[in-house]
Design a protein around this motif. Structure first.
Motif, PDB file in Angstrom:
ATOM      1  N   PRO A  69      19.052 -13.515 -15.881  1.00 12.72           N
ATOM      2  CA  PRO A  69      20.484 -13.188 -15.991  1.00 12.72           C
ATOM      3  C   PRO A  69      20.853 -11.802 -15.461  1.00 12.72           C
ATOM      4  O   PRO A  69      22.005 -11.587 -15.089  1.00 12.72           O
ATOM      5  CB  PRO A  69      20.742 -13.276 -17.510  1.00 12.72           C
ATOM      6  N   ASN A  70      19.903 -10.869 -15.437  1.00 16.78           N
ATOM      7  CA  ASN A  70      20.209  -9.503 -15.007  1.00 16.78           C
ATOM      8  C   ASN A  70      19.954  -9.270 -13.515  1.00 16.78           C
ATOM      9  O   ASN A  70      19.927  -8.119 -13.066  1.00 16.78           O
ATOM     10  CB  ASN A  70      19.413  -8.492 -15.821  1.00 16.78           C
ATOM     11  N   PHE A  71      19.767 -10.346 -12.735  1.00 17.99           N
ATOM     12  CA  PHE A  71      19.451 -10.158 -11.314  1.00 17.99           C
ATOM     13  C   PHE A  71      20.567  -9.431 -10.576  1.00 17.99           C
ATOM     14  O   PHE A  71      20.326  -8.468  -9.840  1.00 17.99           O
ATOM     15  CB  PHE A  71      19.173 -11.493 -10.625  1.00 17.99           C
ATOM     16  N   ALA A  72      21.803  -9.894 -10.729  1.00 14.03           N
ATOM     17  CA  ALA A  72      22.910  -9.315  -9.963  1.00 14.03           C
ATOM     18  C   ALA A  72      23.081  -7.832 -10.278  1.00 14.03           C
ATOM     19  O   ALA A  72      23.288  -7.018  -9.371  1.00 14.03           O
ATOM     20  CB  ALA A  72      24.201 -10.077 -10.245  1.00 14.03           C
ATOM     21  N   SER A  73      23.008  -7.472 -11.551  1.00 15.48           N
ATOM     22  CA  SER A  73      23.156  -6.061 -11.907  1.00 15.48           C
ATOM     23  C   SER A  73      22.002  -5.234 -11.347  1.00 15.48           C
ATOM     24  O   SER A  73      22.198  -4.095 -10.901  1.00 15.48           O
ATOM     25  CB  SER A  73      23.244  -5.891 -13.426  1.00 15.48           C
TER      26      SER A  73
ATOM     27  N   ALA B 167      31.814  -3.134  -7.337  1.00 14.95           N
ATOM     28  CA  ALA B 167      31.056  -4.207  -6.683  1.00 14.95           C
ATOM     29  C   ALA B 167      31.506  -5.552  -7.236  1.00 14.95           C
ATOM     30  O   ALA B 167      31.724  -5.696  -8.439  1.00 14.95           O
ATOM     31  CB  ALA B 167      29.555  -4.023  -6.901  1.00 14.95           C
ATOM     32  N   VAL B 168      31.641  -6.508  -6.328  1.00 12.03           N
ATOM     33  CA  VAL B 168      31.945  -7.890  -6.703  1.00 12.03           C
ATOM     34  C   VAL B 168      31.024  -8.791  -5.895  1.00 12.03           C
ATOM     35  O   VAL B 168      30.884  -8.613  -4.681  1.00 12.03           O
ATOM     36  CB  VAL B 168      33.417  -8.265  -6.411  1.00 12.03           C
ATOM     37  N   ILE B 169      30.384  -9.748  -6.554  1.00  8.06           N
ATOM     38  CA  ILE B 169      29.545 -10.723  -5.855  1.00  8.06           C
ATOM     39  C   ILE B 169      30.150 -12.106  -6.078  1.00  8.06           C
ATOM     40  O   ILE B 169      30.396 -12.514  -7.217  1.00  8.06           O
ATOM     41  CB  ILE B 169      28.087 -10.695  -6.361  1.00  8.06           C
TER      42      ILE B 169
ATOM     43  N   VAL C  53      33.302 -18.761  -5.975  1.00  4.18           N
ATOM     44  CA  VAL C  53      32.865 -18.818  -7.370  1.00  4.18           C
ATOM     45  C   VAL C  53      32.370 -17.437  -7.776  1.00  4.18           C
ATOM     46  O   VAL C  53      31.592 -16.801  -7.051  1.00  4.18           O
ATOM     47  CB  VAL C  53      31.749 -19.867  -7.552  1.00  4.18           C
ATOM     48  N   TYR C  54      32.821 -16.993  -8.921  1.00  2.97           N
ATOM     49  CA  TYR C  54      32.426 -15.677  -9.442  1.00  2.97           C
ATOM     50  C   TYR C  54      30.949 -15.656  -9.815  1.00  2.97           C
ATOM     51  O   TYR C  54      30.453 -16.553 -10.493  1.00  2.97           O
ATOM     52  CB  TYR C  54      33.269 -15.358 -10.678  1.00  2.97           C
ATOM     53  N   LEU C  55      30.246 -14.594  -9.367  1.00  9.60           N
ATOM     54  CA  LEU C  55      28.844 -14.420  -9.718  1.00  9.60           C
ATOM     55  C   LEU C  55      28.586 -13.126 -10.488  1.00  9.60           C
ATOM     56  O   LEU C  55      27.710 -13.089 -11.353  1.00  9.60           O
ATOM     57  CB  LEU C  55      27.972 -14.447  -8.454  1.00  9.60           C
ATOM     58  N   PHE C  56      29.334 -12.052 -10.168  1.00  8.84           N
ATOM     59  CA  PHE C  56      29.089 -10.767 -10.832  1.00  8.84           C
ATOM     60  C   PHE C  56      30.186  -9.792 -10.427  1.00  8.84           C
ATOM     61  O   PHE C  56      30.777  -9.909  -9.356  1.00  8.84           O
ATOM     62  CB  PHE C  56      27.735 -10.195 -10.403  1.00  8.84           C
ATOM     63  N   ASP C  57      30.454  -8.813 -11.313  1.00  7.66           N
ATOM     64  CA  ASP C  57      31.330  -7.706 -10.896  1.00  7.66           C
ATOM     65  C   ASP C  57      31.001  -6.433 -11.672  1.00  7.66           C
ATOM     66  O   ASP C  57      30.469  -6.474 -12.783  1.00  7.66           O
ATOM     67  CB  ASP C  57      32.807  -8.060 -11.099  1.00  7.66           C
ATOM     68  N   GLU C  58      31.295  -5.331 -11.021  1.00  2.00           N
ATOM     69  CA  GLU C  58      31.338  -4.010 -11.648  1.00  2.00           C
ATOM     70  C   GLU C  58      32.678  -3.409 -11.257  1.00  2.00           C
ATOM     71  O   GLU C  58      32.787  -2.689 -10.271  1.00  2.00           O
ATOM     72  CB  GLU C  58      30.192  -3.115 -11.150  1.00  2.00           C
ATOM     73  N   LEU C  59      33.714  -3.760 -12.004  1.00  6.35           N
ATOM     74  CA  LEU C  59      35.070  -3.306 -11.706  1.00  6.35           C
ATOM     75  C   LEU C  59      35.562  -2.428 -12.854  1.00  6.35           C
ATOM     76  O   LEU C  59      35.889  -2.935 -13.929  1.00  6.35           O
ATOM     77  CB  LEU C  59      36.009  -4.505 -11.527  1.00  6.35           C
ATOM     78  N   PRO C  60      35.636  -1.122 -12.648  1.00  7.80           N
ATOM     79  CA  PRO C  60      36.075  -0.236 -13.738  1.00  7.80           C
ATOM     80  C   PRO C  60      37.572  -0.310 -14.012  1.00  7.80           C
ATOM     81  O   PRO C  60      38.025   0.030 -15.101  1.00  7.80           O
ATOM     82  CB  PRO C  60      35.672   1.156 -13.231  1.00  7.80           C
ATOM     83  N   ILE C  61      38.355  -0.747 -13.006  1.00  8.26           N
ATOM     84  CA  ILE C  61      39.811  -0.844 -13.173  1.00  8.26           C
ATOM     85  C   ILE C  61      40.309  -2.141 -12.543  1.00  8.26           C
ATOM     86  O   ILE C  61      39.659  -2.723 -11.686  1.00  8.26           O
ATOM     87  CB  ILE C  61      40.551   0.352 -12.533  1.00  8.26           C
TER      88      ILE C  61
ATOM     89  N   ARG D 122      26.777 -22.283   2.911  1.00  7.30           N
ATOM     90  CA  ARG D 122      26.764 -21.644   1.591  1.00  7.30           C
ATOM     91  C   ARG D 122      26.364 -20.183   1.766  1.00  7.30           C
ATOM     92  O   ARG D 122      25.353 -19.885   2.380  1.00  7.30           O
ATOM     93  CB  ARG D 122      25.779 -22.362   0.668  1.00  7.30           C
ATOM     94  N   TRP D 123      27.191 -19.288   1.196  1.00  5.51           N
ATOM     95  CA  TRP D 123      26.960 -17.860   1.369  1.00  5.51           C
ATOM     96  C   TRP D 123      27.142 -17.122   0.047  1.00  5.51           C
ATOM     97  O   TRP D 123      27.894 -17.553  -0.830  1.00  5.51           O
ATOM     98  CB  TRP D 123      27.960 -17.250   2.358  1.00  5.51           C
ATOM     99  N   VAL D 124      26.459 -16.003  -0.070  1.00  7.07           N
ATOM    100  CA  VAL D 124      26.751 -15.003  -1.093  1.00  7.07           C
ATOM    101  C   VAL D 124      27.341 -13.801  -0.371  1.00  7.07           C
ATOM    102  O   VAL D 124      26.813 -13.361   0.660  1.00  7.07           O
ATOM    103  CB  VAL D 124      25.483 -14.585  -1.864  1.00  7.07           C
ATOM    104  N   VAL D 125      28.453 -13.291  -0.886  1.00  7.75           N
ATOM    105  CA  VAL D 125      29.066 -12.091  -0.315  1.00  7.75           C
ATOM    106  C   VAL D 125      29.078 -11.006  -1.386  1.00  7.75           C
ATOM    107  O   VAL D 125      29.619 -11.195  -2.473  1.00  7.75           O
ATOM    108  CB  VAL D 125      30.498 -12.368   0.189  1.00  7.75           C
ATOM    109  N   ILE D 126      28.444  -9.884  -1.056  1.00  7.71           N
ATOM    110  CA  ILE D 126      28.416  -8.720  -1.939  1.00  7.71           C
ATOM    111  C   ILE D 126      29.450  -7.738  -1.416  1.00  7.71           C
ATOM    112  O   ILE D 126      29.267  -7.131  -0.356  1.00  7.71           O
ATOM    113  CB  ILE D 126      27.015  -8.074  -1.965  1.00  7.71           C
ATOM    114  N   ASN D 127      30.561  -7.604  -2.130  1.00  3.43           N
ATOM    115  CA  ASN D 127      31.645  -6.714  -1.723  1.00  3.43           C
ATOM    116  C   ASN D 127      31.499  -5.372  -2.434  1.00  3.43           C
ATOM    117  O   ASN D 127      31.420  -5.322  -3.666  1.00  3.43           O
ATOM    118  CB  ASN D 127      33.002  -7.320  -2.063  1.00  3.43           C
ATOM    119  N   LEU D 128      31.484  -4.310  -1.659  1.00  2.81           N
ATOM    120  CA  LEU D 128      31.384  -2.955  -2.192  1.00  2.81           C
ATOM    121  C   LEU D 128      32.712  -2.253  -1.956  1.00  2.81           C
ATOM    122  O   LEU D 128      33.158  -2.120  -0.811  1.00  2.81           O
ATOM    123  CB  LEU D 128      30.251  -2.193  -1.510  1.00  2.81           C
ATOM    124  N   GLY D 129      33.361  -1.814  -3.037  1.00  2.00           N
ATOM    125  CA  GLY D 129      34.692  -1.225  -2.932  1.00  2.00           C
ATOM    126  C   GLY D 129      34.670   0.276  -3.102  1.00  2.00           C
ATOM    127  O   GLY D 129      33.851   0.832  -3.849  1.00  2.00           O
ATOM    128  N   PHE D 130      35.606   0.928  -2.420  1.00  2.00           N
ATOM    129  CA  PHE D 130      35.746   2.375  -2.468  1.00  2.00           C
ATOM    130  C   PHE D 130      37.178   2.689  -2.882  1.00  2.00           C
ATOM    131  O   PHE D 130      38.131   2.291  -2.208  1.00  2.00           O
ATOM    132  CB  PHE D 130      35.421   2.987  -1.100  1.00  2.00           C
TER     133      PHE D 130
END
Length: 280
Positions: free
Chosen positions: A30-34, A49-51, A61-69, A142-150
């Motif tokens: 379960p902790n792979f994405a983080s 970050a959003v995956i 389909v939602y897989l993971f996020d680190e969204l502070p706001i 089929r793809w995974v997209v790792i979005n990194l936001g600034f």
């Protein structure tokens, strides 16, 4: 000396090798994405970050996020409608384009165009100034997209260091892609992956899906109804199970008959009641 090599020798905090070891150990956990995001953060100083998991012609389909706001924008707007105007999504629907690599939103938007409504009604509300994306092909369509936001309003604009960040991510892209294929390669993107705090909820939903209709449906019918409940149409079910579309339609008719429902909405209502009352 490459940035990755420099990172390997860090003495403050976790080194690249330590983070990579943690990510490898977390594959199929379960902790792979983080762990993966922590690994990437050693290379690029991003804010969010959003995956997401993508399949051809289907909503992400939602897989993971680190969204502070502004986290609600992801679930209330992007995943419901705004994704259709996202240049990353649009690129993946174009058979003529490269389907894998490291990209930046500004370049994609310049190439593909950007819907003003997407920019004004959604993207500006996120507070993101720029976005880098690792587009990873898991298998065909089929793809995974790792979005990194600034985040906007920083003293130094992202454009000042974007080229260096793209180079750093490109340098380790194949390694990150290999880890993602190991983790998501056999997992169809049908149910969102819950945060670590909601693992029990996912287990309950999966158990309820496994139990739903089990007493009256055949094994194949049960496979079909699970996919129906997860949003697959007949064509997609046929592709997933490697059977004919006509066969799927026959299964659907028998499923409706066996469960005494007359429509898809009734089927979903029946499953919702089952989910709420199911106890393993």
């Amino acid at each position: 000396m490459s940035h990755v090599t420099k990172t390997m020798t860090k003495t403050d905090g976790k080194t690249w090798i330590e983070a990579l070891t943690s990510a490898i150990a977390a594959v199929n956990q379960p902790n792979f994405a983080s762990s993966l995001v922590e690994l990437i953060r050693l290379l690029v100083d991003f804010d969010c970050a959003v995956i997401l998991g993508y399949s051809a012609k289907r909503r992400p389909v939602y897989l993971f996020d680190e969204l502070p706001i502004q986290r609600e924008l992801l679930f209330q707007y992007y995943l419901n409608r705004a994704y259709l105007d996202d240049p990353f999504y649009r690129m993946l629907q174009d058979d003529e384009r490269t389907m894998q690599g490291v990209f930046d939103l500004a370049s994609l938007a310049k190439d593909l165009g950007l819907n003003p409504d997407y920019l004004n009604d959604f993207y500006q509300a996120t507070g993101w100034q720029e976005e880098l994306g690792l587009v990873i092909s898991i298998e065909q369509n089929r793809w995974v997209v790792i979005n990194l936001g600034f985040i906007a309003n920083k003293s130094q604009p992202v454009s000042f260091k974007k080229k260096a960040m793209l180079n750093q991510l490109t340098e380790v892209f194949e390694l990150i892609a290999a880890l993602c294929r190991q983790h998501w390669g056999t997992k169809p993107f049908v149910l969102a992956e819950p945060p670590l705090t909601n693992q029990a909820m996912q287990a309950h939903v999966n158990a309820a899906l496994s139990d739903f209709g089990a007493a009256v449906l055949t094994k194949r019918e049960h496979q079909v109804v699970r996919l129906i409940l997860q949003g697959f149409d007949s064509k997609a079910i046929a592709e997933q199970l490697v059977i004919g579309e006509g066969t799927v339609k026959n299964h659907r008719k028998r499923i409706y008959s066996q469960l005494h429902v007359a429509s898809l909405s009734e089927l979903h209502g029946l499953f919702l009641n089952h989910l709420l009352t199911y106890s393993p």
